[in-house]
Design a protein around this motif. Structure first.
Motif, mmCIF file in Angstrom:
data_model
loop_
_atom_site.group_PDB
_atom_site.id
_atom_site.type_symbol
_atom_site.label_atom_id
_atom_site.label_comp_id
_atom_site.label_asym_id
_atom_site.label_seq_id
_atom_site.Cartn_x
_atom_site.Cartn_y
_atom_site.Cartn_z
ATOM 1 N N ILE A 79 -5.018 8.057 -0.713
ATOM 2 C CA ILE A 79 -4.916 8.602 -2.007
ATOM 3 C C ILE A 79 -5.523 9.835 -2.379
ATOM 4 O O ILE A 79 -6.580 10.279 -2.177
ATOM 5 C CB ILE A 79 -5.470 7.491 -3.139
ATOM 6 C CG1 ILE A 79 -4.491 6.081 -2.918
ATOM 7 C CG2 ILE A 79 -5.245 7.931 -4.532
ATOM 8 C CD1 ILE A 79 -4.862 5.002 -3.765
ATOM 9 N N ARG A 100 -13.166 2.375 -5.451
ATOM 10 C CA ARG A 100 -12.724 1.661 -4.383
ATOM 11 C C ARG A 100 -12.399 0.151 -4.324
ATOM 12 O O ARG A 100 -11.316 -0.431 -3.662
ATOM 13 C CB ARG A 100 -13.395 2.219 -2.952
ATOM 14 C CG ARG A 100 -13.344 3.671 -2.752
ATOM 15 C CD ARG A 100 -14.128 4.034 -1.571
ATOM 16 N NE ARG A 100 -13.255 3.463 -0.152
ATOM 17 C CZ ARG A 100 -12.294 4.164 0.146
ATOM 18 N NH1 ARG A 100 -11.993 5.152 -0.366
ATOM 19 N NH2 ARG A 100 -11.625 3.693 1.157
ATOM 20 N N LEU A 103 -9.398 -0.585 -6.633
ATOM 21 C CA LEU A 103 -8.130 -0.165 -5.722
ATOM 22 C C LEU A 103 -7.990 -1.263 -4.908
ATOM 23 O O LEU A 103 -6.789 -1.810 -4.478
ATOM 24 C CB LEU A 103 -8.271 1.172 -5.442
ATOM 25 C CG LEU A 103 -8.198 2.220 -6.477
ATOM 26 C CD1 LEU A 103 -8.275 3.675 -5.872
ATOM 27 C CD2 LEU A 103 -6.884 1.995 -7.335
ATOM 28 N N LEU A 106 -6.769 -4.479 -6.133
ATOM 29 C CA LEU A 106 -5.232 -4.146 -6.800
ATOM 30 C C LEU A 106 -4.313 -4.261 -5.802
ATOM 31 O O LEU A 106 -3.254 -4.979 -5.634
ATOM 32 C CB LEU A 106 -5.238 -2.836 -7.554
ATOM 33 C CG LEU A 106 -3.809 -2.438 -7.727
ATOM 34 C CD1 LEU A 106 -3.303 -3.399 -8.932
ATOM 35 C CD2 LEU A 106 -3.822 -0.930 -8.102
ATOM 36 N N PHE A 107 -4.795 -3.683 -4.648
ATOM 37 C CA PHE A 107 -3.740 -3.616 -3.234
ATOM 38 C C PHE A 107 -3.847 -4.787 -2.610
ATOM 39 O O PHE A 107 -2.680 -5.250 -1.963
ATOM 40 C CB PHE A 107 -4.084 -2.355 -2.411
ATOM 41 C CG PHE A 107 -3.780 -0.997 -2.956
ATOM 42 C CD1 PHE A 107 -3.015 -0.927 -3.870
ATOM 43 C CD2 PHE A 107 -4.619 -0.183 -2.583
ATOM 44 C CE1 PHE A 107 -3.258 0.660 -4.208
ATOM 45 C CE2 PHE A 107 -4.869 1.340 -3.110
ATOM 46 C CZ PHE A 107 -3.877 1.585 -3.891
ATOM 47 N N GLN A 125 1.220 3.320 -8.327
ATOM 48 C CA GLN A 125 0.609 4.608 -8.774
ATOM 49 C C GLN A 125 0.024 4.383 -10.057
ATOM 50 O O GLN A 125 -1.019 4.889 -10.361
ATOM 51 C CB GLN A 125 1.502 5.662 -8.392
ATOM 52 C CG GLN A 125 1.702 6.334 -7.177
ATOM 53 C CD GLN A 125 2.665 7.473 -6.919
ATOM 54 O OE1 GLN A 125 3.696 7.447 -7.633
ATOM 55 N NE2 GLN A 125 2.271 8.491 -6.364
ATOM 56 N N GLU A 127 -0.467 1.790 -11.986
ATOM 57 C CA GLU A 127 -1.662 0.794 -11.917
ATOM 58 C C GLU A 127 -2.938 1.384 -11.630
ATOM 59 O O GLU A 127 -4.017 1.252 -12.006
ATOM 60 C CB GLU A 127 -1.218 -0.632 -11.125
ATOM 61 C CG GLU A 127 -0.035 -1.320 -11.921
ATOM 62 C CD GLU A 127 0.418 -2.469 -11.042
ATOM 63 O OE1 GLU A 127 -0.594 -3.231 -10.670
ATOM 64 O OE2 GLU A 127 1.515 -2.631 -10.717
ATOM 65 N N ALA A 128 -2.684 2.045 -10.219
ATOM 66 C CA ALA A 128 -3.917 2.769 -9.700
ATOM 67 C C ALA A 128 -4.767 3.603 -10.718
ATOM 68 O O ALA A 128 -5.816 3.524 -10.703
ATOM 69 C CB ALA A 128 -3.727 3.221 -8.345
ATOM 70 N N ILE A 132 -8.575 3.424 -12.129
ATOM 71 C CA ILE A 132 -9.278 4.376 -11.918
ATOM 72 C C ILE A 132 -9.975 4.821 -13.112
ATOM 73 O O ILE A 132 -11.201 5.038 -13.543
ATOM 74 C CB ILE A 132 -8.974 5.642 -11.084
ATOM 75 C CG1 ILE A 132 -8.531 5.313 -9.542
ATOM 76 C CG2 ILE A 132 -9.682 6.946 -10.898
ATOM 77 C CD1 ILE A 132 -7.588 6.129 -8.879
ATOM 78 N N VAL A 148 -2.204 10.061 -9.656
ATOM 79 C CA VAL A 148 -2.547 9.464 -8.466
ATOM 80 C C VAL A 148 -1.307 9.697 -7.477
ATOM 81 O O VAL A 148 -0.420 9.276 -7.977
ATOM 82 C CB VAL A 148 -2.979 7.840 -8.539
ATOM 83 C CG1 VAL A 148 -2.771 7.281 -7.170
ATOM 84 C CG2 VAL A 148 -4.049 7.809 -9.595
#
Length: 156
Positions: A79, A100, A103, A106-107, A125, A127-128, A132, A148
């Motif tokens: 990213i 981190r 994320l 989320l992943f 992207q 959602e990330a 953040i 992102v």
């Protein structure tokens, strides 16, 4: 013969003038951006220029197991973040462990079907980006990441 040439020349000039006039009255002028004060009202005649984007790489890569897979499947994502604000990347470095973590959470909820199409990856992207900026806002009171970018996206 001279009369014909004069009449043709006048006709051409009239056509050119008509075309130019039509373009002049139908053409929309580009809006000129102006500086806006805290109250939302224009301030002077200053023109706003966009600041050059700056990038921050979230190294190392994010690697998670994908959910609901018969075999073991991994997702690796690199990213990069984009911002135009000066203090954003220092705040990202300060709160990087929490960013981190969020994320990775989320992943790690993803399965292969959730990221199969380009539209789904663009949704990820977004959602990330929200995740953040949520951390930055809750920790420092302001966000600042504009985009992102997935610079590597590997499903294995």
């Amino acid at each position: 013969m001279n009369k014909k040439i004069i009449i043709i020349a006048v006709g051409v000039v009239v056509l050119i003038a008509a075309a130019g006039g039509t373009w002049f009255f139908m053409h929309e002028a580009e809006p000129v951006p102006v500086a806006v004060g805290a109250d939302g009202k224009p301030v002077g005649d200053a023109v706003i220029t966009k600041k050059e984007p700056m990038y921050f790489s979230m190294a190392p890569s994010f690697v998670v197991n994908l959910q609901n897979e018969r075999g073991i499947r991994f997702l690796m994502v690199e990213i990069d973040l984009m911002s135009r604000k000066d203090d954003v990347f220092s705040r990202i470095e300060q709160y990087e462990p929490r960013i981190r973590n969020d994320l990775l959470m989320l992943f790690s909820k993803l399965d292969r079907d959730a990221i199969a199409t380009a539209e789904q990856r663009q949704g990820l992207q977004s959602e990330a980006l929200v995740a953040i900026n949520k951390v930055l806002t809750s920790e420092s009171g302001k966000d600042g990441v504009e985009a992102v970018y997935f610079t590597k996206f590997v499903i294995q």
